[in-house]
Design a protein around this motif. Structure first.
Motif, PDB file in Angstrom:
ATOM      1  N   GLN A 126      27.073 -46.235  88.744  1.00  0.00           N
ATOM      2  CA  GLN A 126      25.757 -46.159  89.370  1.00  0.00           C
ATOM      3  C   GLN A 126      25.909 -46.103  90.885  1.00  0.00           C
ATOM      4  OE1 GLN A 126      22.843 -45.663  87.708  1.00  0.00           O
ATOM      5  NE2 GLN A 126      21.933 -45.352  89.730  1.00  0.00           N
ATOM      6  N   VAL A 132      30.116 -41.630  85.514  1.00  0.00           N
ATOM      7  CA  VAL A 132      30.464 -42.172  86.831  1.00  0.00           C
ATOM      8  C   VAL A 132      29.633 -43.421  87.057  1.00  0.00           C
ATOM      9  CG1 VAL A 132      31.097 -39.918  87.769  1.00  0.00           C
ATOM     10  CG2 VAL A 132      28.767 -40.762  88.060  1.00  0.00           C
ATOM     11  N   PRO A 159      20.937 -35.397 101.064  1.00  0.00           N
ATOM     12  CA  PRO A 159      20.390 -35.946  99.805  1.00  0.00           C
ATOM     13  C   PRO A 159      19.349 -35.017  99.196  1.00  0.00           C
ATOM     14  CG  PRO A 159      20.412 -37.617 101.540  1.00  0.00           C
ATOM     15  CD  PRO A 159      20.744 -36.307 102.192  1.00  0.00           C
ATOM     16  N   PRO A 203      26.141 -32.117  93.697  1.00  0.00           N
ATOM     17  CA  PRO A 203      25.223 -32.806  94.606  1.00  0.00           C
ATOM     18  C   PRO A 203      25.878 -33.092  95.955  1.00  0.00           C
ATOM     19  CG  PRO A 203      25.884 -34.229  92.756  1.00  0.00           C
ATOM     20  CD  PRO A 203      26.414 -32.859  92.472  1.00  0.00           C
ATOM     21  N   GLN A 253      28.202 -44.558  92.520  1.00  0.00           N
ATOM     22  CA  GLN A 253      28.439 -43.152  92.881  1.00  0.00           C
ATOM     23  C   GLN A 253      27.128 -42.358  92.839  1.00  0.00           C
ATOM     24  OE1 GLN A 253      32.073 -42.534  90.361  1.00  0.00           O
ATOM     25  NE2 GLN A 253      32.532 -40.854  91.784  1.00  0.00           N
ATOM     26  N   LEU A 254      26.330 -42.611  91.796  1.00  0.00           N
ATOM     27  CA  LEU A 254      25.040 -41.914  91.685  1.00  0.00           C
ATOM     28  C   LEU A 254      24.129 -42.271  92.853  1.00  0.00           C
ATOM     29  CD1 LEU A 254      24.364 -42.239  87.845  1.00  0.00           C
ATOM     30  CD2 LEU A 254      25.043 -40.187  89.112  1.00  0.00           C
ATOM     31  N   ASP A 255      24.134 -43.564  93.233  1.00  0.00           N
ATOM     32  CA  ASP A 255      23.287 -43.990  94.338  1.00  0.00           C
ATOM     33  C   ASP A 255      23.668 -43.262  95.627  1.00  0.00           C
ATOM     34  OD1 ASP A 255      21.863 -45.670  92.724  1.00  0.00           O
ATOM     35  OD2 ASP A 255      22.963 -47.491  93.295  1.00  0.00           O
ATOM     36  N   GLU A 256      24.956 -43.134  95.844  1.00  0.00           N
ATOM     37  CA  GLU A 256      25.402 -42.412  97.042  1.00  0.00           C
ATOM     38  C   GLU A 256      24.895 -40.980  97.045  1.00  0.00           C
ATOM     39  OE1 GLU A 256      29.287 -43.859  99.256  1.00  0.00           O
ATOM     40  OE2 GLU A 256      29.727 -42.756  97.422  1.00  0.00           O
ATOM     41  N   LEU A 257      24.740 -40.431  95.837  1.00  0.00           N
ATOM     42  CA  LEU A 257      24.289 -39.048  95.723  1.00  0.00           C
ATOM     43  C   LEU A 257      22.776 -38.960  95.560  1.00  0.00           C
ATOM     44  CD1 LEU A 257      27.087 -37.869  93.277  1.00  0.00           C
ATOM     45  CD2 LEU A 257      26.930 -37.373  95.719  1.00  0.00           C
ATOM     46  N   SER A 258      22.094 -40.126  95.617  1.00  0.00           N
ATOM     47  CA  SER A 258      20.628 -40.175  95.461  1.00  0.00           C
ATOM     48  C   SER A 258      20.185 -39.595  94.128  1.00  0.00           C
ATOM     49  CB  SER A 258      19.928 -39.430  96.606  1.00  0.00           C
ATOM     50  OG  SER A 258      20.419 -39.848  97.842  1.00  0.00           O
ATOM     51  N   LEU A 259      20.953 -39.882  93.075  1.00  0.00           N
ATOM     52  CA  LEU A 259      20.639 -39.344  91.756  1.00  0.00           C
ATOM     53  C   LEU A 259      20.459 -40.460  90.737  1.00  0.00           C
ATOM     54  CD1 LEU A 259      23.189 -36.396  91.385  1.00  0.00           C
ATOM     55  CD2 LEU A 259      20.742 -36.237  91.815  1.00  0.00           C
ATOM     56  N   ASN A 260      19.656 -40.198  89.731  1.00  0.00           N
ATOM     57  CA  ASN A 260      19.574 -41.053  88.551  1.00  0.00           C
ATOM     58  C   ASN A 260      19.793 -40.210  87.313  1.00  0.00           C
ATOM     59  OD1 ASN A 260      18.981 -43.573  89.669  1.00  0.00           O
ATOM     60  ND2 ASN A 260      16.809 -43.013  89.916  1.00  0.00           N
ATOM     61  N   LEU A 261      20.375 -40.826  86.288  1.00  0.00           N
ATOM     62  CA  LEU A 261      20.391 -40.164  84.989  1.00  0.00           C
ATOM     63  C   LEU A 261      18.980 -40.233  84.429  1.00  0.00           C
ATOM     64  CD1 LEU A 261      23.649 -41.618  83.419  1.00  0.00           C
ATOM     65  CD2 LEU A 261      23.348 -39.605  84.864  1.00  0.00           C
ATOM     66  N   ARG A 286      26.161 -35.438  99.094  1.00  0.00           N
ATOM     67  CA  ARG A 286      25.863 -36.798  99.534  1.00  0.00           C
ATOM     68  C   ARG A 286      25.252 -36.783 100.939  1.00  0.00           C
ATOM     69  NH1 ARG A 286      28.858 -39.973 102.755  1.00  0.00           N
ATOM     70  NH2 ARG A 286      30.455 -38.366 102.696  1.00  0.00           N
TER      71      ARG A 286
END
Lengths: 593, 593
Positions: B574, B572, B186, B181, B576-584, B183
């Motif tokens: 949350q 990783v 996005p 992904p 880090q995920l937020d920075e990548l605009s991703l959710n599990l 960053r």
């Protein structure tokens, strides 16, 4: 067969031979009944000749060739009537007897010349055309050769190249990782390595003794002009060595590379402590091709009634040689404005010109008598014709600003000869940096860097202020103001390591979570070890006296981390995301709608 | 200083010299007043001696040394009274005068010996200990040297090593990509390259002429025992060359590597068409170290009243030499069961033993007269003492099964000498594979592979059946039954390329979306070109007569794609995920709760 020779190798000795050449049409000219075509490949340019009187069909076909058409030409090597001394094949031309068009080409959006008319965006979008230009090919060939010479030197010294993995574990410390979702382990991620640091230490624990690797590394940072999200390092580590043995080894490597690639014999590299570098140049990567070292005027310039200096912590300057008569008020005004830009942030600039007749002209003349200024001149070693430039303020900030000023004056005065190389080791860096905001120490290099031997006891027993003064057994290789390499002796003693983690504010659990496998390895007999990593892209640029690393990377990304040619990154399908058990966050999905 | 010499270099010529050695304690033995310590590093093992009568403190200290302690020993080189001829340092020992413990070690969970008692999981978890074992170090040193020799050969041939990017664009075709992904962009992703295929073709369009790279590639596949998610290729491409020039170049590379690494002179590599390989061996990567080639019995074994053969499309077999008397009914029963396992899926096995006296013993004796069987014997070239093994069924399936049987018999009969190397080129692969399920063609190699010159017109004008029969200018290098390399001449003609995309079911838009930048590049003058990629991990294993690539990779992953040592991949935060605009995805989050 497409060719018997390439476009760079035919000489008078081939006269009369029938040859086949293939390549790209650089340009063509019609002169009366003759058509001349310059045929280009990686190896050079050869002139083809077509004669309308002798072969009309062939010459008509040749006249239709466009720029960058790919052709195969068969013909006889002839001596040229008007030779071209600038070209290695300039003594001959090919009298063409057969011509095959292997591929046509659209007209390129910029010229395929050493000095192209294409802007950087355009050149990156059409990188396959940009790569046809000689300067870029020369750079890539240089890089390929530099890698070969590096490997040759290091393997002759007993280093083994070991490939470390690039799908590793993400650690929240340091710069930001690129992460890679694992399909087989839903919700889990690999990280791309910022460096093989922990793996090379593991290899030392594994007894490999001498390791190196020319390796891709990754860092998800906001990109400055000359940073790339993926970059290449020469990464090295050695066991059972002292700091000076490490420095000797890599000084040897550097000297060997300059000798084999540029035929330059570098002198022994001086060692300069971090403190000394800051005092003399205000930088831990000083460009020592030229002088203009810092002069600390604080003791003689303060307390004389000039309020700006009086209230400043630090007054320092440089002495620019021989410009007192040529540097006009307008020049000084412009320089002041340059210093006042937010990137540098100076309040102002004080100058003292030492005139040819020994008198002074200064912006602070009304605060300082000629007698006072004469002391400044003496301190700075200024001579008639020189101009002193002074800044003041907080010490650290002023050092940084004066460093910028010194480099700018070096550039303006042409003191940075791209053909001169002045390497040095900067050593004895601080071990820890105190961060006022988070009220904690950060590792200046990384958490496994050893303190200097003489600081070990103070590290184990000292107070907070002592910690700030600890020196690391860390070093940078600096050439012409660029940091080319950096490394350190590592901690292999467990008490020191655990003290270091304490200082860095790691709990035992945090240290375990982040570096568990390395700490585990250290329990099983870690040898004393240390190493270094060279920035390979930067080394290429510096050795060629160039500032930009992009022209030494075949397919660089722009400052948004985008590959303009392939248009990456790009969206992926929901099916791909589903396989990875991922969703895009709503906000972003909305933005895209 | 930690050492004056390493643990592998001291000889009788050093007798009487004072030396310093550092390394790991391999083992220690107390014999009366003497203590012997074997000190190990990458270079060898040297025996240290401590004498209780001469130095009690020192010897007591030595007696406390545990396995894998890291020590530094100073002493005098002495001739040994009982020499060890198996060890290069076996003539001498060190009479120790000073001992420093550099680091202690916990007891390793397995022995650090050539034949360790550690299972694979344990060895991978403690890879830093496994790496101390000589066989693994030897493998990594071999690999490092093989890379050096490869680079030397190719750069001597004018190849330039160019680093292609590893953050590229995801394409849905082919195997699954690992994605990264972005960053800064996005919702967008890079992909890690499955190979630098398009970039090396771009480099040819860019005029680089001869490119190579030893490069990491990535494939997110379900891992078979001997596959890794990241692997290394020797990747090559050349311009203005014919197929045979490409094959000659890389046959030259391969011969040179065998000569420099193993001192083996390989003979010229035979070329075998794909069709011939399938007919003779039932495999496109035949192991030709031994014969047992396929014999097609269809014409003489069918129609004689044996229903199983009569109803089969194809009856074929192999002739195993000299085992008719040693291979018991029980052996045959076991072999039949082995063939009936679902992985192979045979219905049954028919055998004919040719007895020493020329009579036959066969599982189908009641269906075939001795006269009939004599015809089989003649066709197969069987001699007294041999045993023929026959399978039947659909042709393609039976070829595959008989290939497995042939390889198994080769193994059982010891015909696969790991010290013998039989390379060959398999050529003329089918261009297209028809997929019944999706009712479309797939590219057997990749969509840029050229058809053979003589098939070009048929490709442009032929019907559906013609397309199935088209041959590609593609080739594999096979050694001892392993595919070591594969490549092809590429299409550089636009009509052929667009026809190929048609056949593969790409719309113009789809082709543009996936390969736009390459097709764009092809508009600007693509030269004729072709290339090859070698599996570097596999090449290492094959040259060492080994089956597993894992022991040639410093830090391999297990079949779940997991690095057991560093425990990656891992969750990783949350943040880090937020920075990548991703959710599990919810499902997975629930699974984790």
């Amino acid at each position: 067969m497409y060719r018997t020779h390439n476009c760079g190798e035919l000489r008078m000795s081939h006269e009369g031979t029938e040859v086949i050449l293939s390549g790209w049409v650089q340009k063509s000219r019609d002169l009366g009944g003759l058509t001349f075509v310059d045929l280009r490949d990686r190896y050079g340019i050869t002139q083809l000749v077509f004669n309308m009187d002798e072969n009309e069909d062939l010459t008509s076909k040749a006249r239709k060739l466009g720029r960058e058409f790919v052709i195969k030409a068969t013909g006889i090597v002839r001596e040229r009537s008007s030779k071209n001394a600038k070209r290695e094949t300039g003594d001959i031309e090919i009298d063409v007897t057969a011509l095959e068009i292997l591929n046509v080409a659209k007209t390129p959006p910029f010229t395929i010349d050493d000095d192209t008319d294409g802007g950087e965006e355009l050149r990156m979008t059409y990188r396959y055309l940009d790569l046809r230009r000689t300067p870029l090919q020369r750079n890539l060939i240089f890089r390929s050769q530099l890698a070969i010479e590096t490997r040759k030197y290091l393997s002759d010294q007993g280093f083994i190249e070991v490939e470390t993995p690039s799908l590793i574990k993400s650690t929240p410390e340091g710069a930001r990782d690129f992460v890679v979702p694992s399909r087989m382990n839903p919700g889990e991620f690999y990280a791309l390595p910022q460096s093989p640091q922990t793996f090379k230490q593991i290899l030392m624990v594994g007894g490999l003794d001498k390791y190196f690797q020319i390796v891709k590394c990754y860092r998800d940072e906001d990109l400055r002009a000359d940073r790339q999200p993926e970059f290449t390092q020469i990464d090295c580590e050695m066991s059972f060595v002292t700091r000076d043995q490490i420095l000797d080894t890599f000084e040897g490597l550097t000297k060997s590379l300059f000798k084999s690639m540029l035929d330059i014999e570098l002198e022994d590299f001086p060692k300069m402590s971090y403190d000394e570098a800051m005092e003399r140049y205000g930088s831990d990567k000083p460009d020592v091709r030229f002088g203009m070292e810092f002069v600390d005027f604080s003791s003689i310039a303060k307390g004389k009634g000039f309020p700006v200096f009086d209230s400043a912590e630090f007054v320092a300057g440089i002495c620019a040689k021989g410009i007192s008569e040529t540097y006009s008020n307008k020049d000084i005004k412009k320089l002041t404005e340059w210093l006042q830009r937010p990137q540098i942030g100076c309040k102002g600039l004080v100058y003292v010109k030492v005139n040819g007749n020994g008198t002074f002209k200064s912006s602070v003349g009304k605060f300082y008598s000629d007698e006072e200024l004469a002391k400044w001149v003496k301190l700075a070693g200024a001579e008639p014709g020189d101009m002193m430039l002074l800044l003041c303020g907080e010490k650290e900030k002023t050092q940084k600003q004066l460093n910028e000023l010194r480099l700018e004056m070096g550039r303006r005065l042409g003191l940075m000869d791209p053909k001169v190389f002045k390497p040095l080791w900067v050593i004895d860096f601080p071990l820890l940096e105190w961060d006022e905001d988070s009220e904690r120490f950060h590792a200046m290099h990384h958490p496994f860097t050893a303190p200097k031997k003489e600081d070990e006891q103070r590290m184990l027993n000292g107070d907070h202020e002592t910690m700030k003064a600890l020196r690391a057994d860390a070093y940078d290789l600096v050439i012409n103001g660029s940091e080319i390499g950096g490394g350190s002796v590592r901690i292999h003693d467990r008490d020191l390591q655990s003290k270091n983690f304490d200082l860095l504010g790691f709990t035992k659990e945090e240290a375990e979570a982040q570096f568990g496998f390395l700490l585990g390895a250290f329990e099983y007999g870690a040898p004393p070890h240390g190493g270094i990593a060279f920035g390979f892209d930067r080394l290429n640029a510096v050795m060629n006296g160039q500032n930009s690393i992009r022209d030494f990377i075949a397919f660089p990304k722009n400052t948004s981390g985008r590959d303009m040619m392939i248009d990456a990154p790009s969206p992926v399908s929901q099916a791909q995301l589903d396989e990875l058990s991922l969703n895009l966050q709503e906000k972003e999905q909305t933005d895209k709608c």
